[in-house]
Motif scaffolding. Structure first.
Motif, PDB file in Angstrom:
ATOM      1  N   HIS A 126     -12.159   2.087   0.933  1.00  0.00           N
ATOM      2  CA  HIS A 126     -11.123   2.376  -0.065  1.00  0.00           C
ATOM      3  C   HIS A 126     -11.360   1.457  -1.247  1.00  0.00           C
ATOM      4  O   HIS A 126     -11.435   0.236  -1.067  1.00  0.00           O
TER       5      HIS A 126
ATOM      6  N   ASP B 112     -11.410  -2.195   2.675  1.00  0.00           N
ATOM      7  CA  ASP B 112     -10.521  -2.067   1.514  1.00  0.00           C
ATOM      8  C   ASP B 112     -10.964  -3.046   0.442  1.00  0.00           C
ATOM      9  O   ASP B 112     -11.202  -4.222   0.733  1.00  0.00           O
TER      10      ASP B 112
ATOM     11  N   GLU C 299       0.852  -1.186   0.000  1.00  0.00           N
ATOM     12  CA  GLU C 299       0.000   0.000   0.000  1.00  0.00           C
ATOM     13  C   GLU C 299       0.891   1.239   0.000  1.00  0.00           C
ATOM     14  O   GLU C 299       0.677   2.155   0.767  1.00  0.00           O
TER      15      GLU C 299
ATOM     16  N   HIS D 229      -9.556   0.399  -4.589  1.00  0.00           N
ATOM     17  CA  HIS D 229      -8.343   0.421  -5.404  1.00  0.00           C
ATOM     18  C   HIS D 229      -8.689  -0.189  -6.751  1.00  0.00           C
ATOM     19  O   HIS D 229      -9.141  -1.332  -6.826  1.00  0.00           O
TER      20      HIS D 229
ATOM     21  N   ARG E  41      -2.542   2.351 -10.562  1.00  0.00           N
ATOM     22  CA  ARG E  41      -3.837   2.128  -9.934  1.00  0.00           C
ATOM     23  C   ARG E  41      -4.472   3.461  -9.596  1.00  0.00           C
ATOM     24  O   ARG E  41      -3.805   4.475  -9.541  1.00  0.00           O
ATOM     25  N   HIS E  42      -5.766   3.422  -9.373  1.00  0.00           N
ATOM     26  CA  HIS E  42      -6.516   4.591  -8.896  1.00  0.00           C
ATOM     27  C   HIS E  42      -7.078   4.250  -7.521  1.00  0.00           C
ATOM     28  O   HIS E  42      -7.437   3.100  -7.263  1.00  0.00           O
ATOM     29  N   LEU E  43      -7.182   5.258  -6.682  1.00  0.00           N
ATOM     30  CA  LEU E  43      -7.778   5.077  -5.359  1.00  0.00           C
ATOM     31  C   LEU E  43      -8.984   6.003  -5.235  1.00  0.00           C
ATOM     32  O   LEU E  43      -8.870   7.208  -5.441  1.00  0.00           O
TER      33      LEU E  43
ATOM     34  N   GLY F 137      -0.373   4.612   0.445  1.00  0.00           N
ATOM     35  CA  GLY F 137      -1.762   4.408   0.829  1.00  0.00           C
ATOM     36  C   GLY F 137      -2.254   5.386   1.871  1.00  0.00           C
ATOM     37  O   GLY F 137      -3.441   5.614   1.994  1.00  0.00           O
TER      38      GLY F 137
ATOM     39  N   TYR G  73     -12.140  10.541  -5.955  1.00  0.00           N
ATOM     40  CA  TYR G  73     -10.783  10.147  -6.326  1.00  0.00           C
ATOM     41  C   TYR G  73      -9.786  10.809  -5.384  1.00  0.00           C
ATOM     42  O   TYR G  73      -9.919  11.976  -5.017  1.00  0.00           O
TER      43      TYR G  73
ATOM     44  N   ALA H 293      -3.118   9.123  -4.464  1.00  0.00           N
ATOM     45  CA  ALA H 293      -2.348   8.520  -3.380  1.00  0.00           C
ATOM     46  C   ALA H 293      -0.907   8.220  -3.787  1.00  0.00           C
ATOM     47  O   ALA H 293      -0.170   7.618  -3.019  1.00  0.00           O
TER      48      ALA H 293
END
Length: 191
Positions: free
Chosen positions: A113, A66, A2, A115, A99-101, A5, A91, A94
């Motif tokens: 969260h 998560d 992470e 991911h 990847r998008h969080l 993260g 959005y 991070a």
């Protein structure tokens, strides 16, 4: 795993972290949220998994669900922002490559969260291997829980230091999991 993260969490770093005993309702909450997200993201999404400590029976955790979602093609965050707005997700940059969080909050606190990742090699991701290993090895769940509680007391106002302090334990578990699956060893900080 992470990496980054907890970056972008300045609003949370002012509040002490909270790790709570395992709650079996976390699995139910994941299932409810999974259904909403699959409906909103279909047909773009390939699969979704509950990850992190809330996905591991008897594991103490920060009370945040998560989720990892694999996509056939990972599009720009703006595409997903439109699709997830009505579900309360926004959005968050991070600093995680590839990847998008997206984060969902309630009362100013993070509750979920999401991911978003490419589907290629999805089930070889360290986070999923770590989860599966702990699910199969309850003695490691206890050790991880003790470590997390100790580190929370030490780093309650510094989530990034807390995460870094868990690295050696997480790396050992991931190495065991990857070895069991016949996968090459990999740093938990690799994307």
């Amino acid at each position: 795993m992470e990496k980054g993260g907890d970056s972008g969490m300045s609003e949370q770093s002012r509040k002490p972290m909270s790790i709570v005993p395992y709650n079996p309702d976390w699995a139910l909450e994941y299932k409810r949220e999974q259904e909403r997200l699959l409906n909103a993201l279909s047909p773009r999404i390939a699969t979704m998994e509950h990850v992190g400590s809330t996905s591991i029976p008897n594991q103490a955790a920060k009370p945040v669900i998560d989720m990892f979602a694999a996509f056939h093609t990972l599009e720009a965050p703006s595409v997903y922002s439109r699709l997830l707005k009505d579900l309360g997700y926004s959005y968050t940059d991070a600093g995680m490559t590839g990847r998008h969080l997206f984060v969902k909050k309630s009362g100013g606190a993070r509750t979920h969260h999401l991911h978003m990742l490419p589907s290629e090699h999805f089930y070889e991701r360290n986070e999923l291997l770590f989860r599966d290993y702990l699910r199969a090895h309850p003695e490691s769940v206890s050790a991880y829980g003790e470590l997390k509680l100790s580190l929370m007391r030490q780093f309650s106002l510094d989530p990034e230091a807390y995460t870094r302090a868990k690295t050696d334990f997480i790396q050992q578990i991931v190495d065991r999991a990857r070895t069991e699956k016949g996968l090459p060893l990999q740093s938990v900080w690799e994307d």
